[in-house]
Design an enzyme around this catalytic site. Sequence first.
Site, PDB file in Angstrom:
ATOM      1  N   GLU A   1       0.503  -9.662   9.721  1.00  0.00           N
ATOM      2  CA  GLU A   1      -0.691  -8.853   9.425  1.00  0.00           C
ATOM      3  C   GLU A   1      -1.518  -8.685  10.694  1.00  0.00           C
ATOM      4  OE1 GLU A   1      -1.157  -6.666   6.953  1.00  0.00           O
ATOM      5  OE2 GLU A   1      -1.024  -8.309   5.517  1.00  0.00           O
ATOM      6  N   HIS A   2      -1.912  -7.443  10.933  1.00  0.00           N
ATOM      7  CA  HIS A   2      -2.662  -7.103  12.152  1.00  0.00           C
ATOM      8  C   HIS A   2      -1.866  -7.449  13.411  1.00  0.00           C
ATOM      9  CE1 HIS A   2      -6.327  -5.521  10.471  1.00  0.00           C
ATOM     10  NE2 HIS A   2      -6.276  -6.480   9.548  1.00  0.00           N
ATOM     11  N   THR A   3      -0.555  -7.284  13.303  1.00  0.00           N
ATOM     12  CA  THR A   3       0.305  -7.421  14.481  1.00  0.00           C
ATOM     13  C   THR A   3       0.811  -6.050  14.914  1.00  0.00           C
ATOM     14  OG1 THR A   3       2.080  -7.821  12.931  1.00  0.00           O
ATOM     15  CG2 THR A   3       1.177  -9.760  14.046  1.00  0.00           C
ATOM     16  N   ASP A   4       0.810  -5.065  13.976  1.00  0.00           N
ATOM     17  CA  ASP A   4       1.447  -3.782  14.322  1.00  0.00           C
ATOM     18  C   ASP A   4       0.752  -3.094  15.485  1.00  0.00           C
ATOM     19  OD1 ASP A   4      -0.758  -3.002  12.733  1.00  0.00           O
ATOM     20  OD2 ASP A   4       0.360  -1.494  11.591  1.00  0.00           O
TER      21      ASP A   4
ATOM     22  N   SER B   1      -5.442  16.976  -7.019  1.00  0.00           N
ATOM     23  CA  SER B   1      -5.092  15.594  -7.363  1.00  0.00           C
ATOM     24  C   SER B   1      -5.537  15.272  -8.774  1.00  0.00           C
ATOM     25  CB  SER B   1      -5.779  14.628  -6.389  1.00  0.00           C
ATOM     26  OG  SER B   1      -5.819  13.334  -6.972  1.00  0.00           O
TER      27      SER B   1
ATOM     28  N   ASP C   1       2.175   0.757   7.714  1.00  0.00           N
ATOM     29  CA  ASP C   1       2.100   1.307   6.356  1.00  0.00           C
ATOM     30  C   ASP C   1       2.986   2.542   6.215  1.00  0.00           C
ATOM     31  OD1 ASP C   1       0.177  -0.600   6.249  1.00  0.00           O
ATOM     32  OD2 ASP C   1      -1.519   0.777   6.116  1.00  0.00           O
TER      33      ASP C   1
HETATM   34  C1  GLA Z   1      -3.829  -1.585   7.612  1.00  0.00           C
HETATM   35  C2  GLA Z   1      -3.279  -0.661   8.703  1.00  0.00           C
HETATM   36  C3  GLA Z   1      -1.949  -1.184   9.239  1.00  0.00           C
HETATM   37  C4  GLA Z   1      -2.043  -2.658   9.631  1.00  0.00           C
HETATM   38  C5  GLA Z   1      -2.703  -3.461   8.527  1.00  0.00           C
HETATM   39  C6  GLA Z   1      -2.951  -4.878   8.936  1.00  0.00           C
HETATM   40  O1  GLA Z   1      -3.001  -1.567   6.494  1.00  0.00           O
HETATM   41  O2  GLA Z   1      -3.103   0.643   8.202  1.00  0.00           O
HETATM   42  O3  GLA Z   1      -1.527  -0.398  10.330  1.00  0.00           O
HETATM   43  O4  GLA Z   1      -2.719  -2.800  10.841  1.00  0.00           O
HETATM   44  O5  GLA Z   1      -3.939  -2.899   8.110  1.00  0.00           O
HETATM   45  O6  GLA Z   1      -1.755  -5.540   9.147  1.00  0.00           O
END
Ligand code: GLA
Length: 395
Positions: free
Chosen positions: A33-36, A67, A178
């Site tokens: 998480e929060h590595t991308d 929608s 994502d």
């Molecule tokens: C959100 C962002 C992703 C990623 C996550 C944390 O989902 O859209 O790119 O950074 O937070 O992992």
Amino acid sequence: MLEEMYKVFAEIYGSDSNAESFFSPGRVNLIGEHTDHEGGYVFSCAIGFGIYALAQKNSLGKLRLYSMNFDGSYDSPFEIPYEAITEKLAIPRSWVNYPLGVVSTLRKHGCQFTSGVDILYNGNLPDGAGLSSSAALEVLTVRILSDLLGFGIDGVKAALYSQEAENNFVGVRCGIMDQFAVSMGRKNSAILLNCSTLEYSYAPLELGTYRIVITNSNVPHSLAGSEYNLRRQQCEAALSDIRKTVSISCLCDLSVSELDEVSYTVKDPVNLRRAFHAVSENARALRASQSLKGGDIQTFGKLMNASHVSLRDNYEVTVPELDILASLAWNFEGVVGSRMTGGGFGGCTVSIIDGERVSAFKEYAGSEYERLTGRKASFYETGISDGAGRFALNV
Ligand code: GLA
């Protein structure tokens, strides 16, 4: 779901004869998480919840969007000529900015919009839960436009264009996780993605008698709420300090011990904690994916727990409700591991739980969570699905 959508499509657009059906899943990130955005690994998968769409070409030369989730009070679609799509619109139907961002990005990449298109969306992803409804909407729109207008965009490109739309048009500096997960997901598999090179591999999610349970804190997360972008700036500042001493291209080029050695170069202690999270989480993501491949679910679970602690203490993106959900899970027999998932500041936790203990867990965590926070949690058990694409009626 689709039958109702065909009815609404006919009401809104006057015809449904040629409408094609599409689906994009949401995603759950298992770990990483929060590595991308720091060039690291993520280990995530596409889920069974997502957004459905019906779409067909129109002869008006315009994009028309509706929608069923957000436009209930309108009886006509939002419509716009392609040339008028230049920047994010400040309008009540603000959700349209995601598809508009996609169109603007595709046009920048030379796609020729030779026909108008009508799209009707209807999703069953809980909004604001951090299960990537925005990425699902973006990738779904790329898929629809590419298929109907013949752009021939593949899954990886669809993810990259969607991310570009979110970064440059919507204005959230998200990483690639994502969009990649919802575009490239594979049934019953998680994807290990190197976000620096975009090399990826699929790992069958063989959990045996264990189940993945997603728990929604029902605290809506807000990424655009600037905290996400702030975390990125803090990591950039740490990277720039470190680069004065060692030559690296991103934080996740460093191992934990390498970061330790150069930690004195990072001026601000807060930025150092952010960097420490990214680097240690990257190591956890790699180790966790290897544990899973080796059938070691217990180690996988412990790494999930450690990930939550680092997101809570080093990256500071949890909220008390997520911390409560995680510790309720940690203290419940049968839970192998539990952590917040997604960007943070609300949203969901993901837990791996012994299948026989799932109902008892829901009952216990649901009532304790309500007692401690005054909020009701929601629980989702989901399958792991394929990425976005056409959706056949009989599936
Ligand atoms: C959100 C962002 C992703 C990623 C996550 C944390 O989902 O859209 O790119 O950074 O937070 O992992």
